[in-house]
Scaffold this active site. Structure first.
Site, PDB file in Angstrom:
ATOM      1  N   HIS A  65      45.663  33.338   2.836  1.00 40.59           N
ATOM      2  CA  HIS A  65      45.272  34.701   3.844  1.00 40.59           C
ATOM      3  C   HIS A  65      44.364  35.790   3.077  1.00 40.59           C
ATOM      4  O   HIS A  65      44.261  36.782   3.894  1.00 40.59           O
ATOM      5  CB  HIS A  65      46.328  35.218   4.768  1.00 40.59           C
ATOM      6  CG  HIS A  65      46.491  34.977   6.025  1.00 40.59           C
ATOM      7  ND1 HIS A  65      46.245  36.242   7.231  1.00 40.59           N
ATOM      8  CD2 HIS A  65      46.336  34.286   7.014  1.00 40.59           C
ATOM      9  CE1 HIS A  65      46.093  35.848   8.162  1.00 40.59           C
ATOM     10  NE2 HIS A  65      46.310  34.444   8.238  1.00 40.59           N
ATOM     11  N   ARG A  74      53.068  22.835   4.066  1.00 37.64           N
ATOM     12  CA  ARG A  74      52.681  24.266   3.766  1.00 37.64           C
ATOM     13  C   ARG A  74      53.859  25.212   3.588  1.00 37.64           C
ATOM     14  O   ARG A  74      54.797  25.560   4.291  1.00 37.64           O
ATOM     15  CB  ARG A  74      51.709  25.271   4.436  1.00 37.64           C
ATOM     16  CG  ARG A  74      50.551  26.367   3.974  1.00 37.64           C
ATOM     17  CD  ARG A  74      50.074  26.760   5.173  1.00 37.64           C
ATOM     18  NE  ARG A  74      51.331  27.786   5.800  1.00 37.64           N
ATOM     19  CZ  ARG A  74      50.087  28.728   6.471  1.00 37.64           C
ATOM     20  NH1 ARG A  74      49.654  29.015   7.454  1.00 37.64           N
ATOM     21  NH2 ARG A  74      51.074  30.201   6.983  1.00 37.64           N
ATOM     22  N   TYR A 120      52.941  38.284   4.353  1.00 39.38           N
ATOM     23  CA  TYR A 120      52.681  37.300   5.590  1.00 39.38           C
ATOM     24  C   TYR A 120      52.998  35.995   6.057  1.00 39.38           C
ATOM     25  O   TYR A 120      53.314  35.194   4.633  1.00 39.38           O
ATOM     26  CB  TYR A 120      51.131  36.947   5.291  1.00 39.38           C
ATOM     27  CG  TYR A 120      50.495  35.800   5.980  1.00 39.38           C
ATOM     28  CD1 TYR A 120      50.410  35.243   7.354  1.00 39.38           C
ATOM     29  CD2 TYR A 120      49.799  34.426   5.280  1.00 39.38           C
ATOM     30  CE1 TYR A 120      49.837  34.917   7.980  1.00 39.38           C
ATOM     31  CE2 TYR A 120      49.639  33.467   5.839  1.00 39.38           C
ATOM     32  CZ  TYR A 120      48.933  33.717   7.379  1.00 39.38           C
ATOM     33  OH  TYR A 120      48.418  32.316   7.885  1.00 39.38           O
ATOM     34  N   GLU A 128      46.559  20.728  11.201  1.00 39.73           N
ATOM     35  CA  GLU A 128      48.086  21.416  11.808  1.00 39.73           C
ATOM     36  C   GLU A 128      48.363  21.723  12.164  1.00 39.73           C
ATOM     37  O   GLU A 128      47.773  20.716  13.898  1.00 39.73           O
ATOM     38  CB  GLU A 128      47.375  22.866  10.832  1.00 39.73           C
ATOM     39  CG  GLU A 128      48.320  24.197  10.916  1.00 39.73           C
ATOM     40  CD  GLU A 128      47.525  25.283  10.949  1.00 39.73           C
ATOM     41  OE1 GLU A 128      48.548  26.193  10.444  1.00 39.73           O
ATOM     42  OE2 GLU A 128      46.424  25.782  11.244  1.00 39.73           O
ATOM     43  N   TRP A 164      44.399  41.632   6.160  1.00 39.68           N
ATOM     44  CA  TRP A 164      45.469  40.563   7.114  1.00 39.68           C
ATOM     45  C   TRP A 164      45.606  39.515   7.049  1.00 39.68           C
ATOM     46  O   TRP A 164      46.381  38.226   6.248  1.00 39.68           O
ATOM     47  CB  TRP A 164      46.538  40.999   8.552  1.00 39.68           C
ATOM     48  CG  TRP A 164      47.578  40.658   8.497  1.00 39.68           C
ATOM     49  CD1 TRP A 164      48.549  40.996   8.366  1.00 39.68           C
ATOM     50  CD2 TRP A 164      47.727  39.416   9.583  1.00 39.68           C
ATOM     51  NE1 TRP A 164      50.118  39.592   8.348  1.00 39.68           N
ATOM     52  CE2 TRP A 164      48.822  39.205   9.673  1.00 39.68           C
ATOM     53  CE3 TRP A 164      46.881  38.731  10.314  1.00 39.68           C
ATOM     54  CZ2 TRP A 164      48.975  37.901   9.992  1.00 39.68           C
ATOM     55  CZ3 TRP A 164      47.666  37.660  11.133  1.00 39.68           C
ATOM     56  CH2 TRP A 164      48.797  36.942  10.966  1.00 39.68           C
ATOM     57  N   ASP A 176      48.287  29.089   1.774  1.00 42.37           N
ATOM     58  CA  ASP A 176      47.669  30.250   2.375  1.00 42.37           C
ATOM     59  C   ASP A 176      47.883  31.285   1.609  1.00 42.37           C
ATOM     60  O   ASP A 176      48.878  32.330   2.089  1.00 42.37           O
ATOM     61  CB  ASP A 176      48.010  29.925   4.025  1.00 42.37           C
ATOM     62  CG  ASP A 176      46.302  31.108   4.646  1.00 42.37           C
ATOM     63  OD1 ASP A 176      45.642  31.176   4.022  1.00 42.37           O
ATOM     64  OD2 ASP A 176      47.220  31.306   6.154  1.00 42.37           O
ATOM     65  N   GLU A 236      39.546  28.723   9.176  1.00 38.23           N
ATOM     66  CA  GLU A 236      39.692  29.420  10.533  1.00 38.23           C
ATOM     67  C   GLU A 236      39.948  30.361  11.411  1.00 38.23           C
ATOM     68  O   GLU A 236      39.614  30.155  12.498  1.00 38.23           O
ATOM     69  CB  GLU A 236      41.441  29.056  10.306  1.00 38.23           C
ATOM     70  CG  GLU A 236      42.013  30.585   9.787  1.00 38.23           C
ATOM     71  CD  GLU A 236      43.649  30.504   9.397  1.00 38.23           C
ATOM     72  OE1 GLU A 236      44.276  31.526  10.221  1.00 38.23           O
ATOM     73  OE2 GLU A 236      43.901  29.294   8.506  1.00 38.23           O
ATOM     74  N   GLU A 270      44.456  27.203   0.592  1.00 40.66           N
ATOM     75  CA  GLU A 270      43.594  27.895   1.403  1.00 40.66           C
ATOM     76  C   GLU A 270      43.223  29.365   1.457  1.00 40.66           C
ATOM     77  O   GLU A 270      44.621  30.022   1.261  1.00 40.66           O
ATOM     78  CB  GLU A 270      44.616  27.651   2.277  1.00 40.66           C
ATOM     79  CG  GLU A 270      44.024  27.442   4.280  1.00 40.66           C
ATOM     80  CD  GLU A 270      44.829  27.445   5.200  1.00 40.66           C
ATOM     81  OE1 GLU A 270      44.770  28.750   6.534  1.00 40.66           O
ATOM     82  OE2 GLU A 270      46.070  26.898   5.081  1.00 40.66           O
ATOM     83  N   ARG A 291      38.235  24.396   8.091  1.00 39.81           N
ATOM     84  CA  ARG A 291      39.351  24.338   8.814  1.00 39.81           C
ATOM     85  C   ARG A 291      38.287  24.664  10.382  1.00 39.81           C
ATOM     86  O   ARG A 291      40.126  25.801  10.484  1.00 39.81           O
ATOM     87  CB  ARG A 291      40.326  25.634   7.343  1.00 39.81           C
ATOM     88  CG  ARG A 291      40.780  25.787   6.749  1.00 39.81           C
ATOM     89  CD  ARG A 291      42.208  24.779   7.160  1.00 39.81           C
ATOM     90  NE  ARG A 291      42.803  25.905   7.154  1.00 39.81           N
ATOM     91  CZ  ARG A 291      43.840  25.318   8.336  1.00 39.81           C
ATOM     92  NH1 ARG A 291      43.614  24.654   9.504  1.00 39.81           N
ATOM     93  NH2 ARG A 291      44.450  27.083   8.476  1.00 39.81           N
TER      94      ARG A 291
END
Length: 405
Positions: free
Chosen positions: A215, A150, A162, A342, A405, A213, A265, A239, A286
């Site tokens: 985020h 990643r 991030y 992951e 975030w 990602d 996630e 992602e 995820r």
């Protein structure tokens, strides 16, 4: 004496390398099972829920009643879902499956249907403060035998982005009495990130699996633009491009790009992903075992996703303990629609606190035939490290507006 009857359940909060919450369930015959109840930045909330509401209700129950116990805590509370509730239930569920494997002297994956594979493809993170730093980190990880990486990179004009941590094990939570505030600019990000993947492909070719990602920081239109811009670089997945509370958003992105999408996630139940899966709006789910309520519901989610051609990609950061990672690996091993796992690794202190049987080799994670989950807990050592309050950062736009975030 029945070996499966629960005598006690204990919650242990400590900080061997970082803050962890561990559930320890002991049977009357002396068998011990472990579960991970760590929720980064909210550890004590989960610990309190376990100590005051769930653990006292386990005494006298059989460890083999995982389905009934899970529903007892989920449906019986009336107030359902949420990260605190589901992480607490997940920790108990993990510990019960660990106990079942130990009592029957077999790995948990044998209780879930047996092996569907002998190894699990894994990815880790290349976090660079700038393009040069990112390329260097990708090279290091490729030499370390990772086949999937990643890629995250600092954005010019943004002080702290991030996914960009200091050297060593990445830990976003910052110790202190209030969260650290970061700043964000979506236009700067969108204008820069495609050039990062262009350089990575030029440097390392097409064989390396690349992931990224966002985020949850983009609108569906912005996410579609990024997904389209990244198409030439053939990502394994993109992602968390947009907040997934509005699941219909992903259909818009899917219609405009063939870049594979992954999300989940922060999901806690199948209800968070039902529309995404049944409408084939994503390619990878995820959700992780610990925050999704344990092994019992994670199996159901994976099986539900399978006929829709959706694979798993369980969240596996360093802020869940090796117990939770092992639980993911046992599910990964047993299901047919595994995608990737992951794996961020752990500090030496964490490794010593949680001795484990799983191992990394040639880009893959492997399980042994150790009974249960195959992870022990060095409680005496771990208790030397006391809990320290820590928060995940919060994020604002450059004009001061509160953001994701």
């Amino acid at each position: 004496m029945k070996r499966d009857i629960i005598e006690s359940a204990e919650v242990i909060v400590c900080s061997p390398g970082r803050n962890f919450v561990t559930v320890k369930i002991t049977t009357k015959a002396g068998y011990i099972g472990y579960g991970d109840a760590t929720l980064n930045g909210r550890e004590l909330a989960v610990a309190a829920y376990l100590e005051h509401y769930l653990c006292p209700l386990l005494e006298g129950r059989s460890v083999f009643q995982t389905e009934d116990i899970w529903n007892y805590f989920y449906k019986g509370a009336y107030w359902r879902k949420g990260p605190v509730t589901m992480t607490a239930i997940g920790a108990i569920d993990m510990a019960l499956w660990d106990l079942k494997g130990k009592i029957l002297e077999t790995p948990v994956y044998n209780l879930l249907g047996g092996k569907s594979r002998s190894k699990m493809l894994t990815y880790t993170h290349a976090n660079g403060k700038n393009l040069e730093d990112t390329l260097k980190r990708v090279e290091e990880l490729k030499k370390a035998s990772f086949e999937a990486i990643r890629v995250q990179c600092g954005i010019p004009g943004i002080e702290k982005a991030y996914g960009i941590g200091e050297k060593g094990i990445y830990e976003p939570a910052i110790k202190g009495n209030k969260p650290f505030e970061e700043s964000w600019s979506t236009p700067k990000y969108l204008n820069f990130i495609p050039s990062v993947f262009e350089e990575v492909r030029k440097e390392f070719g097409e064989d390396l699996h690349l992931l990224h990602d966002s985020h949850h920081r983009l609108t569906p239109t912005e996410a579609a633009r990024l997904a389209k811009d990244l198409e030439p670089y053939h990502l394994f997945w993109l992602e968390d491009v947009t907040p997934a509370e509005h699941q219909e958003s992903f259909a818009q992105i899917k219609q405009k790009s063939v870049t594979p999408l992954a999300v989940g996630e922060v999901f806690n139940t199948i209800h968070d992903a039902h529309h995404l899966i049944s409408n084939q709006s994503i390619d990878y789910i995820r959700m992780t075992v610990s925050h999704g309520g344990g092994i019992t519901p994670m199996l159901k989610i994976a099986h539900f996703a399978e006929p829709y051609h959706i694979k798993t990609g369980c969240h596996g950061p360093s802020d869940i303990s090796p117990i939770a990672l092992a639980a993911c690996l046992h599910v990964d091993t047993a299901i047919n629609n595994f995608g990737i796992q992951e794996y961020m690794g752990y500090s030496e202190t964490t490794e010593e606190a949680f001795p484990h049987e799983y191992y990394f080799e040639n880009g893959h994670l492997h399980l042994t035939e150790a009974p249960g989950l195959g992870v022990d807990f060095n409680e005496t050592f771990a208790r030397k490290f006391e809990y320290e309050k820590a928060y995940l950062p919060i994020n604002r736009l450059e004009d001061g507006t509160m953001f994701n975030w």
